[in-house]
Design a protein around this motif. Sequence first.
Motif, mmCIF file in Angstrom:
data_model
loop_
_atom_site.group_PDB
_atom_site.id
_atom_site.type_symbol
_atom_site.label_atom_id
_atom_site.label_comp_id
_atom_site.label_asym_id
_atom_site.label_seq_id
_atom_site.Cartn_x
_atom_site.Cartn_y
_atom_site.Cartn_z
ATOM 1 N N HIS A 1 1.474 -0.852 0.043
ATOM 2 C CA HIS A 1 0.215 -0.143 0.083
ATOM 3 C C HIS A 1 0.817 1.214 0.165
ATOM 4 C CE1 HIS A 1 -2.008 3.336 2.626
ATOM 5 N NE2 HIS A 1 -2.940 3.024 1.500
ATOM 6 N N HIS A 2 1.433 1.058 1.220
ATOM 7 C CA HIS A 2 2.728 2.380 1.297
ATOM 8 C C HIS A 2 3.707 2.800 -0.488
ATOM 9 C CE1 HIS A 2 6.136 4.510 2.018
ATOM 10 N NE2 HIS A 2 5.609 4.911 2.998
ATOM 11 N N GLN A 3 3.975 2.208 -0.997
ATOM 12 C CA GLN A 3 4.709 2.034 -1.860
ATOM 13 C C GLN A 3 4.028 2.184 -3.315
ATOM 14 O OE1 GLN A 3 5.789 -2.286 -3.129
ATOM 15 N NE2 GLN A 3 4.776 -1.951 -4.893
ATOM 16 N N THR A 4 2.496 2.300 -3.302
ATOM 17 C CA THR A 4 1.882 2.505 -4.523
ATOM 18 C C THR A 4 1.416 4.264 -3.845
ATOM 19 O OG1 THR A 4 1.184 0.407 -4.051
ATOM 20 C CG2 THR A 4 -0.549 2.032 -6.062
ATOM 21 N N ARG A 5 1.083 4.616 -2.606
ATOM 22 C CA ARG A 5 0.694 5.752 -2.581
ATOM 23 C C ARG A 5 2.027 6.769 -2.559
ATOM 24 N NH1 ARG A 5 -4.085 5.724 -3.664
ATOM 25 N NH2 ARG A 5 -5.592 4.874 -2.057
ATOM 26 N N HIS A 6 3.443 6.082 -2.353
ATOM 27 C CA HIS A 6 4.325 6.797 -2.788
ATOM 28 C C HIS A 6 5.519 6.524 -3.908
ATOM 29 C CE1 HIS A 6 4.024 8.234 1.273
ATOM 30 N NE2 HIS A 6 3.051 7.912 1.482
ATOM 31 N N GLU A 7 5.369 5.466 -4.575
ATOM 32 C CA GLU A 7 6.265 5.264 -5.405
ATOM 33 C C GLU A 7 5.640 4.701 -6.750
ATOM 34 O OE1 GLU A 7 10.246 3.563 -4.436
ATOM 35 O OE2 GLU A 7 9.017 4.446 -2.543
ATOM 36 N N THR B 1 -6.561 2.650 -7.670
ATOM 37 C CA THR B 1 -6.240 3.148 -6.463
ATOM 38 C C THR B 1 -6.108 4.640 -6.436
ATOM 39 O OG1 THR B 1 -4.427 3.325 -7.605
ATOM 40 C CG2 THR B 1 -4.125 1.333 -7.073
ATOM 41 N N GLY B 2 -7.335 5.628 -6.946
ATOM 42 C CA GLY B 2 -6.481 7.096 -6.877
ATOM 43 C C GLY B 2 -5.418 7.326 -7.515
ATOM 44 N N GLU B 3 -4.816 6.165 -7.517
ATOM 45 C CA GLU B 3 -2.933 7.589 -8.145
ATOM 46 C C GLU B 3 -2.645 7.316 -9.692
ATOM 47 O OE1 GLU B 3 -1.069 8.671 -5.422
ATOM 48 O OE2 GLU B 3 -2.018 7.549 -4.501
ATOM 49 N N LEU C 1 -6.959 -0.068 -0.822
ATOM 50 C CA LEU C 1 -6.010 1.388 -1.952
ATOM 51 C C LEU C 1 -7.312 1.956 -2.565
ATOM 52 C CD1 LEU C 1 -3.111 0.112 -3.619
ATOM 53 C CD2 LEU C 1 -2.871 2.191 -2.821
ATOM 54 N N ARG C 2 -8.586 0.716 -3.114
ATOM 55 C CA ARG C 2 -9.900 1.139 -3.423
ATOM 56 C C ARG C 2 -10.595 1.461 -2.650
ATOM 57 N NH1 ARG C 2 -14.757 -1.452 -2.111
ATOM 58 N NH2 ARG C 2 -14.052 -3.536 -1.383
ATOM 59 N N LEU C 3 -10.351 1.211 -1.569
ATOM 60 C CA LEU C 3 -11.524 1.766 -0.168
ATOM 61 C C LEU C 3 -11.101 3.158 -0.023
ATOM 62 C CD1 LEU C 3 -12.320 -1.527 1.786
ATOM 63 C CD2 LEU C 3 -14.061 0.049 1.661
ATOM 64 N N GLU C 4 -10.293 3.096 0.204
ATOM 65 C CA GLU C 4 -8.951 4.047 0.690
ATOM 66 C C GLU C 4 -10.353 5.550 -0.013
ATOM 67 O OE1 GLU C 4 -5.781 4.006 3.879
ATOM 68 O OE2 GLU C 4 -5.517 4.150 1.275
ATOM 69 N N VAL C 5 -10.510 5.415 -1.579
ATOM 70 C CA VAL C 5 -10.766 6.155 -2.487
ATOM 71 C C VAL C 5 -12.744 5.592 -2.691
ATOM 72 C CG1 VAL C 5 -8.868 6.956 -3.551
ATOM 73 C CG2 VAL C 5 -10.023 5.135 -4.457
ATOM 74 N N ILE D 1 -20.979 7.987 10.417
ATOM 75 C CA ILE D 1 -20.445 8.012 8.823
ATOM 76 C C ILE D 1 -20.357 9.204 7.358
ATOM 77 C CG2 ILE D 1 -22.919 8.241 6.995
ATOM 78 C CD1 ILE D 1 -24.713 7.146 8.691
ATOM 79 N N SER D 2 -19.858 8.856 7.143
ATOM 80 C CA SER D 2 -18.884 10.194 6.402
ATOM 81 C C SER D 2 -19.100 9.674 4.808
ATOM 82 C CB SER D 2 -17.231 9.869 6.938
ATOM 83 O OG SER D 2 -16.638 8.150 5.996
ATOM 84 N N SER D 3 -18.276 10.885 4.209
ATOM 85 C CA SER D 3 -18.251 10.824 2.735
ATOM 86 C C SER D 3 -17.385 9.304 2.142
ATOM 87 C CB SER D 3 -17.113 11.555 2.304
ATOM 88 O OG SER D 3 -16.358 11.851 0.863
ATOM 89 N N ARG D 4 -18.142 9.054 1.134
ATOM 90 C CA ARG D 4 -17.206 7.741 0.958
ATOM 91 C C ARG D 4 -16.171 7.920 0.836
ATOM 92 N NH1 ARG D 4 -21.155 4.546 -3.457
ATOM 93 N NH2 ARG D 4 -19.043 2.865 -3.526
ATOM 94 N N ILE D 5 -15.218 8.975 0.079
ATOM 95 C CA ILE D 5 -13.706 9.117 -0.393
ATOM 96 C C ILE D 5 -13.056 9.601 1.010
ATOM 97 C CG2 ILE D 5 -12.682 9.996 -2.022
ATOM 98 C CD1 ILE D 5 -15.307 11.104 -3.296
ATOM 99 N N PHE D 6 -12.340 8.459 1.318
ATOM 100 C CA PHE D 6 -11.738 8.991 2.553
ATOM 101 C C PHE D 6 -10.578 10.040 2.525
ATOM 102 C CE2 PHE D 6 -14.155 4.732 2.887
ATOM 103 C CZ PHE D 6 -15.422 5.743 4.352
ATOM 104 N N TYR D 7 -9.915 8.846 1.432
ATOM 105 C CA TYR D 7 -8.428 9.429 0.760
ATOM 106 C C TYR D 7 -8.699 10.123 -0.332
ATOM 107 C CZ TYR D 7 -3.392 10.552 -0.278
ATOM 108 O OH TYR D 7 -2.312 10.296 -0.671
ATOM 109 N N LYS D 8 -7.903 11.675 0.084
ATOM 110 C CA LYS D 8 -8.094 12.365 -1.185
ATOM 111 C C LYS D 8 -7.367 13.336 -1.874
ATOM 112 C CE LYS D 8 -12.620 14.653 0.175
ATOM 113 N NZ LYS D 8 -12.795 13.893 1.245
ATOM 114 N N GLU D 9 -5.688 13.176 -1.405
ATOM 115 C CA GLU D 9 -4.689 13.865 -1.609
ATOM 116 C C GLU D 9 -3.705 12.644 -2.504
ATOM 117 O OE1 GLU D 9 -5.215 16.908 0.676
ATOM 118 O OE2 GLU D 9 -6.492 15.499 1.167
#
Lengths: 128, 364
Positions: free
Chosen positions: B42-48, B191-193, B229-233, B351-359
């Motif tokens: 996960h880390h490698q996909t978000r950062h590299e 993945t949102g990347e 990754l897909r759940l975070e977005v 209960i929140s937006s389903r998009i947890f990670y927007k960066e």
Amino acid sequence: MEVIEHYLYTKEHEWVNIEDNEAYIGITDYAQAQLGDITFIELPGEGDEVEQFEQFASLESVKAASDIYSPLSGTILEVNAELEEEPGLINKSNYDKGWIIKISVSDMDECSNLMTAEEYENFLESVG
Amino acid sequence: MTTQDTLKKTPLYKDHVALNAKMVPFGGWDMPVQYEGILAEHHQTRHECSLFDISHMGEFIIEGDATALDGIVTMSIKDMPVQSCRYGMILNEQGGIIDDLIVFRLEQAKWFIVVNGATTAKDAAHFQKHLKGGTVFKDVSLATGKLDVQGPTARKILKTFVGDIDKLEYYKFDFFDLLGENVLISRTGYTGELGYEIYYPWDKTVELWNALLKAGDIKPAGLGARDVLRLEVGYSLYGHELEENISPLEAGLSKFIDFEKDFIGKDALLKEKEAGVKRKIVGLLSQNRRSPRADNTIYSEDGKAIGIVTSGTFSPILEKGIGLGFVDIACAQTGNIILFGNDKSRAEAAISSRIFYKEGSLKT
């Protein structure tokens, strides 16, 4: 899979390291590898009673949750509070820094229900 | 229950085993869930950058004018320019989701469709049943390997293989020369990347896999990391947020429906719209590291069952549990506190937006 010679083991892949009347309890190398990255642990309270083969904590990895059972009956003397901040210690050091609870053992005879290291290794082979 | 012997294998099966991947059954396929570990991948996909074997997905080619296909899929396709692609669904007459898919317009009257691995056979049957005479349908799933290159450095890495890859904009595709093959590459992903999906000849996919891994700065990642990754977005997964008894209105996918046209399932959706949906998908943000899990019950604060968790995981980016789930429409307001769990144990989430990670680097 690493197994420590003088520890005792359960079929649910917990270990217990007995010193006098006290015992440290954790999960085996096999268990941590099966679970993968551990991300959360729900610990019991100090002073709580545990029963042999009864659940005393639950662990979560990224993908799943699983219950942890006590190898022996007794009273919890100490819980490894470091795990709340860094549950991954169980992956990094399952037999040492990743211990989960320390208990005072109430009935040493219960040890006969546990496996020795050699028996546990044979058991691991049988479960593949 | 599918046994190990009857599971289908991608062209990279032996390579996954050689890399010590943990293999699991997924939609009838024997797939790598992790190599080094889900957190590391996960880390490698978000950062590299990560390389995913997604060869289990199904691919169809349809030749014929747009009208036939237009009546089967939910999104508008007649206005799609050649070389564009669009996300949507196919529905049953009751408005339930048979599958989600991406339609690519290859030529004025030639389409490439990508569907889920587990649903390929039933999707093929659905298209064949409803396509009109004069339309040619081909299932090319077992001739088509698929590798996803995903992560903020994906463009830089792929550029050493495909010099003109940087001309490809978000959600567009084109054909490129890649190791001697002229192949479809789309700037899409799960993945949102920033990332690319490469459709490659099945029996040559192993050569592409090895060449990409040899390039360095890219490592394999498995379905475990892909799911986090897909759940975070907030992306949906077939079998969880999408099912034949779930409507796209409940699933929060209305924007992928063109109500101006006719399509299978439209009448049922119009009725549902008029009556109002009874439940909907929401994001669930745990108060701590404890994660909602698929099939957990969702309770109101006073203990009434109001829904069910469809997907849940620990989010390494947020260091909290996250999930998606259906809740009764009356309880679905963002900010509401709910409990997730079972009879034995429950924990709080908002209960929140389903998009947890927007960066993410998706559109960079």
